[in-house]
Design an enzyme around this catalytic site. Sequence first.
Site, PDB file in Angstrom:
ATOM      1  N   GLU A   1       8.624  17.282  14.436  1.00  0.00           N
ATOM      2  CA  GLU A   1       9.075  17.096  13.061  1.00  0.00           C
ATOM      3  C   GLU A   1       8.189  17.957  12.152  1.00  0.00           C
ATOM      4  OE1 GLU A   1       8.038  13.467  10.876  1.00  0.00           O
ATOM      5  OE2 GLU A   1      10.115  13.361  10.217  1.00  0.00           O
TER       6      GLU A   1
ATOM      7  N   CYS B   1      13.165  11.920   5.982  1.00  0.00           N
ATOM      8  CA  CYS B   1      13.105  11.556   7.408  1.00  0.00           C
ATOM      9  C   CYS B   1      14.420  11.884   8.086  1.00  0.00           C
ATOM     10  CB  CYS B   1      12.780  10.071   7.548  1.00  0.00           C
ATOM     11  SG  CYS B   1      13.866   9.032   6.562  1.00  0.00           S
TER      12      CYS B   1
ATOM     13  N   GLU C   1       9.598   2.305  10.574  1.00  0.00           N
ATOM     14  CA  GLU C   1      10.592   3.383  10.446  1.00  0.00           C
ATOM     15  C   GLU C   1       9.822   4.694  10.352  1.00  0.00           C
ATOM     16  OE1 GLU C   1      13.565   3.136  11.070  1.00  0.00           O
ATOM     17  OE2 GLU C   1      13.806   0.965  10.968  1.00  0.00           O
TER      18      GLU C   1
ATOM     19  N   LYS D   1       0.846  -1.195   0.000  1.00  0.00           N
ATOM     20  CA  LYS D   1       0.000   0.000   0.000  1.00  0.00           C
ATOM     21  C   LYS D   1       0.878   1.241   0.000  1.00  0.00           C
ATOM     22  CE  LYS D   1      -2.067   2.864   2.759  1.00  0.00           C
ATOM     23  NZ  LYS D   1      -2.100   3.971   1.799  1.00  0.00           N
TER      24      LYS D   1
HETATM   25  P1  NAD Z   1       1.873   8.739   7.202  1.00  0.00           P
HETATM   26  O1  NAD Z   1       2.144   8.085   8.508  1.00  0.00           O
HETATM   27  O2  NAD Z   1       0.786   9.720   7.123  1.00  0.00           O
HETATM   28  O3  NAD Z   1       1.543   7.626   6.100  1.00  0.00           O
HETATM   29  C1  NAD Z   1       2.428   6.571   5.811  1.00  0.00           C
HETATM   30  C2  NAD Z   1       1.639   5.434   5.189  1.00  0.00           C
HETATM   31  O4  NAD Z   1       0.794   4.863   6.188  1.00  0.00           O
HETATM   32  C3  NAD Z   1       0.718   5.866   4.042  1.00  0.00           C
HETATM   33  O5  NAD Z   1       0.722   4.880   3.039  1.00  0.00           O
HETATM   34  C4  NAD Z   1      -0.635   5.936   4.733  1.00  0.00           C
HETATM   35  O6  NAD Z   1      -1.723   5.801   3.863  1.00  0.00           O
HETATM   36  C5  NAD Z   1      -0.531   4.743   5.689  1.00  0.00           C
HETATM   37  N1  NAD Z   1      -1.469   4.758   6.808  1.00  0.00           N
HETATM   38  C6  NAD Z   1      -2.056   5.815   7.421  1.00  0.00           C
HETATM   39  N2  NAD Z   1      -2.854   5.394   8.434  1.00  0.00           N
HETATM   40  C7  NAD Z   1      -2.767   4.046   8.470  1.00  0.00           C
HETATM   41  C8  NAD Z   1      -3.356   3.029   9.295  1.00  0.00           C
HETATM   42  N3  NAD Z   1      -4.193   3.323  10.283  1.00  0.00           N
HETATM   43  N4  NAD Z   1      -3.016   1.734   9.054  1.00  0.00           N
HETATM   44  C9  NAD Z   1      -2.159   1.409   8.065  1.00  0.00           C
HETATM   45  N5  NAD Z   1      -1.583   2.332   7.243  1.00  0.00           N
HETATM   46  C10 NAD Z   1      -1.876   3.633   7.438  1.00  0.00           C
HETATM   47  O7  NAD Z   1       3.265   9.362   6.715  1.00  0.00           O
HETATM   48  P2  NAD Z   1       3.542  10.248   5.410  1.00  0.00           P
HETATM   49  O8  NAD Z   1       2.964  11.608   5.609  1.00  0.00           O
HETATM   50  O9  NAD Z   1       3.164   9.495   4.190  1.00  0.00           O
HETATM   51  O10 NAD Z   1       5.131  10.342   5.416  1.00  0.00           O
HETATM   52  C11 NAD Z   1       5.853  11.281   6.143  1.00  0.00           C
HETATM   53  C12 NAD Z   1       6.427  10.668   7.404  1.00  0.00           C
HETATM   54  O11 NAD Z   1       7.215   9.532   7.056  1.00  0.00           O
HETATM   55  C13 NAD Z   1       7.363  11.578   8.156  1.00  0.00           C
HETATM   56  O12 NAD Z   1       7.088  11.494   9.526  1.00  0.00           O
HETATM   57  C14 NAD Z   1       8.747  11.002   7.867  1.00  0.00           C
HETATM   58  O13 NAD Z   1       9.730  11.266   8.836  1.00  0.00           O
HETATM   59  C15 NAD Z   1       8.439   9.559   7.786  1.00  0.00           C
HETATM   60  N6  NAD Z   1       9.470   8.843   7.062  1.00  0.00           N
HETATM   61  C16 NAD Z   1      10.299   8.023   7.772  1.00  0.00           C
HETATM   62  C17 NAD Z   1      11.332   7.353   7.132  1.00  0.00           C
HETATM   63  C18 NAD Z   1      12.258   6.442   7.903  1.00  0.00           C
HETATM   64  O14 NAD Z   1      12.914   5.613   7.276  1.00  0.00           O
HETATM   65  N7  NAD Z   1      12.358   6.561   9.204  1.00  0.00           N
HETATM   66  C19 NAD Z   1      11.521   7.512   5.761  1.00  0.00           C
HETATM   67  C20 NAD Z   1      10.650   8.363   5.069  1.00  0.00           C
HETATM   68  C21 NAD Z   1       9.619   9.021   5.729  1.00  0.00           C
END
Ligand code: NAD
Length: 482
Positions: A382, A284, A250, A175
């Site tokens: 963040e 991130c 992550e 997803k």
């Molecule tokens: P997000 O948490 O909003 O979404 C991430 C994914 O999770 C999306 O595909 C979303 O649809 C899905 N999702 C949302 N709610 C869910 C649920 N209840 N159950 C299952 N899946 C669900 O994050 P984002 O806005 O897409 O990305 C930005 C964030 O990602 C920032 O906090 C960034 O730091 C983090 N990030 C971390 C890393 C790492 O390796 N640590 C790398 C890239 C981004």
Amino acid sequence: MTDTKYQHIDGAWIDGESDEQLTIRDPAAPDDPVITFQQADRQQAKTAVEAARAASDEWAATTPDERDAIFYDVADRIEDNLDSLATTLTREEGKPISSSRAEVSRAAEIFRFFASYARTATGDTVPSNDPETFTYTFREPLGVVALVTPWNFPIATPSWKLATALITGNTVVFKPSSETPMIAKRLVELLEEAGVPDGVLNLVVGPGSTVGDEITTNEQIDGISFTGSTGTGQHIAESVAHRGIPVQTEMGGKNPLVVLPDADFEAAADAAIAGAFGLTGQACTATSRLIVHEDVAAELTDAVVERAKSLSVGPGMDDPDMGPAVSADQDETNFEYVDIAANDGATLLTGGSRPDGVEAGYFIEPTVFGDVESEMQIAQDEVFGPVLSVMEVGDYEEAVSVANDVAFGLSASIFTSDMAAARKFTEQAEAGVIKVNGTTTGSQIQMPFGGMKASSSEQKKEMGQRAYEFYTHEKVVYRTDP
Ligand code: NAD
């Protein structure tokens, strides 16, 4: 006619069946939608899990050379389509086209690197106390894994999860973020063309609250790899904790770059700029706190502000230094944090507004705040945008203490020519990835990647050998022949 079939279940491309539509917009020109299609619903997500389950035994039984051939082929296909993939990525995510090209190339590199894991993955033979008993370990696939990804590296992050999950013999329900389904669909198409059998790789595009929830909580899922925000990651980990399956999360970061007085000044300023404003701060591992020794604080701050002012900002297709924020929500967040920081008493040194002449698009100038203290919200949250906080400290001990004074622990860097201080920092910094005289951003795929504290579940890091371990069970065998 535009292709609206974004769901890939059991080898078929089909329309979503939810009542909700998804509209993809170019963040540099959001008034002009790129595509609108129907999202998946919970039932389709369930069907995708069932398809992955049904394909699981057969895929796990494929030989290493069968699996690695597909991976080498998909790497070639990614490279053959580099220009169009990079354009797709920039159109929906917004990053400068040269960054998209680099990310697409990275995806090809990932599939080639992990192809070799099909043949070299090993267990241990261990000396036995009983000469009649052969003791050894081997690894086998988890089964069906759910892969949930964010939008900021929309081909690289799915690639490293897909590559490691598939090469180790797992089937997948993937997803992607609803911000970046176009590049996800292209990637799945290329994997399918390269020979991934029906049902082995299923794609569902829909809301996290339904589709994401189904694929992570479904009892037929044997492992979860999630990258995204800390709130979502912790929610997923808590929802499935009772099942005891491997869950890799992550998550967010608030990454510090520490500069001591003996640092290479130019290199430190360049690293701060690259880390804070590269990819519009939407990494991130982005540098969000520049922690500077007071002896060089004024000089370094001036240098960073000058460099920030000189960065070009514009549509990704023009290949500027910095593109737009990904979405209206992120755009709003960026400006909200400018207000929060100013209200908390930080000093706006540059940026904080839309660049001159911008009529549409989620653009903000590279933004630097000075006089930031650890207790301010801007030093703790963040932002995930191009907003850098400069924090002045009196000595190394204070620098480490400020660097660690956040909930997150993803990446941390120190600039110094004092190698004793550098070594101490590698031990004392609370971060999963530590750089000495390098940017907080950037990683090599043969190295493990992941954070500490609120940045990661720390089950097993991604990439490198650790990724292989995450996607497999280890079985321990005592074999006494009759
Ligand atoms: P997000 O948490 O909003 O979404 C991430 C994914 O999770 C999306 O595909 C979303 O649809 C899905 N999702 C949302 N709610 C869910 C649920 N209840 N159950 C299952 N899946 C669900 O994050 P984002 O806005 O897409 O990305 C930005 C964030 O990602 C920032 O906090 C960034 O730091 C983090 N990030 C971390 C890393 C790492 O390796 N640590 C790398 C890239 C981004």
